[in-house]
Write a protein that holds these residues in place. Structure first.
Motif, short mmCIF file in Angstrom:
data_model
loop_
_atom_site.label_atom_id
_atom_site.label_comp_id
_atom_site.label_asym_id
_atom_site.label_seq_id
_atom_site.Cartn_x
_atom_site.Cartn_y
_atom_site.Cartn_z
N ASP A 49 -32.59 -19.96 23.22
CA ASP A 49 -33.46 -21.06 23.64
C ASP A 49 -34.94 -20.79 23.43
O ASP A 49 -35.70 -21.71 23.17
CB ASP A 49 -33.21 -21.38 25.13
CG ASP A 49 -31.78 -21.79 25.40
OD1 ASP A 49 -31.06 -22.17 24.46
OD2 ASP A 49 -31.35 -21.69 26.57
N VAL A 50 -35.35 -19.52 23.54
CA VAL A 50 -36.76 -19.19 23.37
C VAL A 50 -37.08 -18.82 21.93
O VAL A 50 -38.02 -19.33 21.33
CB VAL A 50 -37.18 -18.05 24.34
CG1 VAL A 50 -38.62 -17.64 24.09
CG2 VAL A 50 -37.01 -18.50 25.79
N LEU A 51 -36.27 -17.91 21.35
CA LEU A 51 -36.57 -17.43 19.99
C LEU A 51 -35.92 -18.26 18.89
O LEU A 51 -36.31 -18.14 17.74
CB LEU A 51 -36.15 -15.97 19.85
CG LEU A 51 -36.89 -14.97 20.75
CD1 LEU A 51 -36.49 -13.54 20.39
CD2 LEU A 51 -38.40 -15.14 20.67
N GLY A 52 -34.94 -19.08 19.22
CA GLY A 52 -34.37 -19.99 18.21
C GLY A 52 -33.17 -19.47 17.45
O GLY A 52 -32.81 -20.03 16.42
N LEU A 72 -25.25 -13.70 17.05
CA LEU A 72 -26.41 -14.57 16.92
C LEU A 72 -26.92 -14.60 15.49
O LEU A 72 -26.96 -13.56 14.82
CB LEU A 72 -27.53 -14.11 17.86
CG LEU A 72 -27.16 -13.92 19.33
CD1 LEU A 72 -28.38 -13.45 20.12
CD2 LEU A 72 -26.59 -15.18 19.92
N ALA A 73 -27.31 -15.78 15.04
CA ALA A 73 -27.83 -15.94 13.67
C ALA A 73 -29.25 -16.45 13.72
O ALA A 73 -29.65 -17.19 14.62
CB ALA A 73 -26.96 -16.92 12.88
N LEU A 74 -30.02 -16.05 12.73
CA LEU A 74 -31.38 -16.54 12.54
C LEU A 74 -31.40 -17.24 11.19
O LEU A 74 -31.10 -16.63 10.16
CB LEU A 74 -32.38 -15.38 12.57
CG LEU A 74 -33.85 -15.73 12.52
CD1 LEU A 74 -34.23 -16.64 13.70
CD2 LEU A 74 -34.70 -14.48 12.54
N ILE A 89 -27.89 -10.56 15.04
CA ILE A 89 -27.83 -9.77 16.27
C ILE A 89 -26.45 -9.87 16.92
O ILE A 89 -25.88 -10.96 17.02
CB ILE A 89 -28.89 -10.23 17.29
CG1 ILE A 89 -30.30 -9.89 16.77
CG2 ILE A 89 -28.67 -9.61 18.67
CD1 ILE A 89 -31.42 -10.35 17.68
N GLU A 90 -25.92 -8.71 17.33
CA GLU A 90 -24.77 -8.66 18.22
C GLU A 90 -25.33 -8.42 19.61
O GLU A 90 -25.96 -7.40 19.86
CB GLU A 90 -23.83 -7.50 17.87
CG GLU A 90 -22.97 -7.73 16.68
CD GLU A 90 -22.02 -6.56 16.44
OE1 GLU A 90 -21.02 -6.78 15.76
OE2 GLU A 90 -22.28 -5.43 16.90
N PHE A 93 -40.18 -9.81 13.79
CA PHE A 93 -39.79 -11.08 13.21
C PHE A 93 -40.97 -11.65 12.44
O PHE A 93 -42.11 -11.66 12.93
CB PHE A 93 -39.38 -12.08 14.30
CG PHE A 93 -38.23 -11.61 15.13
CD1 PHE A 93 -36.94 -11.62 14.64
CD2 PHE A 93 -38.45 -11.13 16.41
CE1 PHE A 93 -35.88 -11.19 15.41
CE2 PHE A 93 -37.39 -10.70 17.20
CZ PHE A 93 -36.10 -10.72 16.69
N THR A 94 -40.72 -12.15 11.25
CA THR A 94 -41.75 -12.78 10.43
C THR A 94 -41.97 -14.21 10.90
O THR A 94 -41.00 -14.93 11.16
CB THR A 94 -41.32 -12.81 8.95
OG1 THR A 94 -41.07 -11.48 8.51
CG2 THR A 94 -42.39 -13.43 8.07
#
Length: 129
Positions: free
Chosen positions: A26-29, A48-50, A56-57, A81-82
């Motif tokens: 919710d915060v980092l997307g 988790l995917a970006l 991230i696991e 993070f870029t």
């Protein structure tokens, strides 16, 4: 010769799985690709995917030991993070209650960067593209 091609994932153990999942999503997307409860370990695992890429696991364990997480401690220093614009990213985080350190300029690249922390104090960095 060992031929690594890329980093597959980063594993993070959270003291409060739901709080950290909310922070990263919710915060980092990040998006939640999958979530699994492992009964034998009494542990949750979230993938988790970006931007669609598995990154991230996120794990939980009943009583994980505390870890030193200051950026200058021995071991993993931080995750970076870029972002296209550090100032805009800092403002977006502030709107969600996340405090960043003052923006600084990287002496070697001349790029803006700043640090903040996840719910367990893991040092995270925003770095200008």
């Amino acid at each position: 010769m060992l031929q690594l091609t890329q980093i597959h994932h980063i594993a993070i153990i959270a003291s409060d799985y739901q709080r950290s999942k909310a922070f990263y999503c919710d915060v980092l997307g990040f998006s939640l690709l999958g979530e699994y409860y492992r009964e034998a370990r009494d542990s949750w695992k979230g993938d988790l995917a970006l931007n669609g890429q598995y990154t991230i696991e996120l794990f939980s364990f009943p009583t994980p030991p505390a870890r030193v997480s200051h950026p200058e401690a021995c071991g993993l220093r931080h995750l970076a993070f870029t972002v296209a614009d550090v100032e805009i990213a800092v403002q977006a985080l502030a709107e969600k209650g996340v405090t960043c350190e003052p923006i600084r300029i990287d002496d070697l690249t001349g790029k803006q960067c700043t640090f903040f922390a996840d719910p367990d104090g893991l040092p995270l960095e925003l770095y200008q593209a």
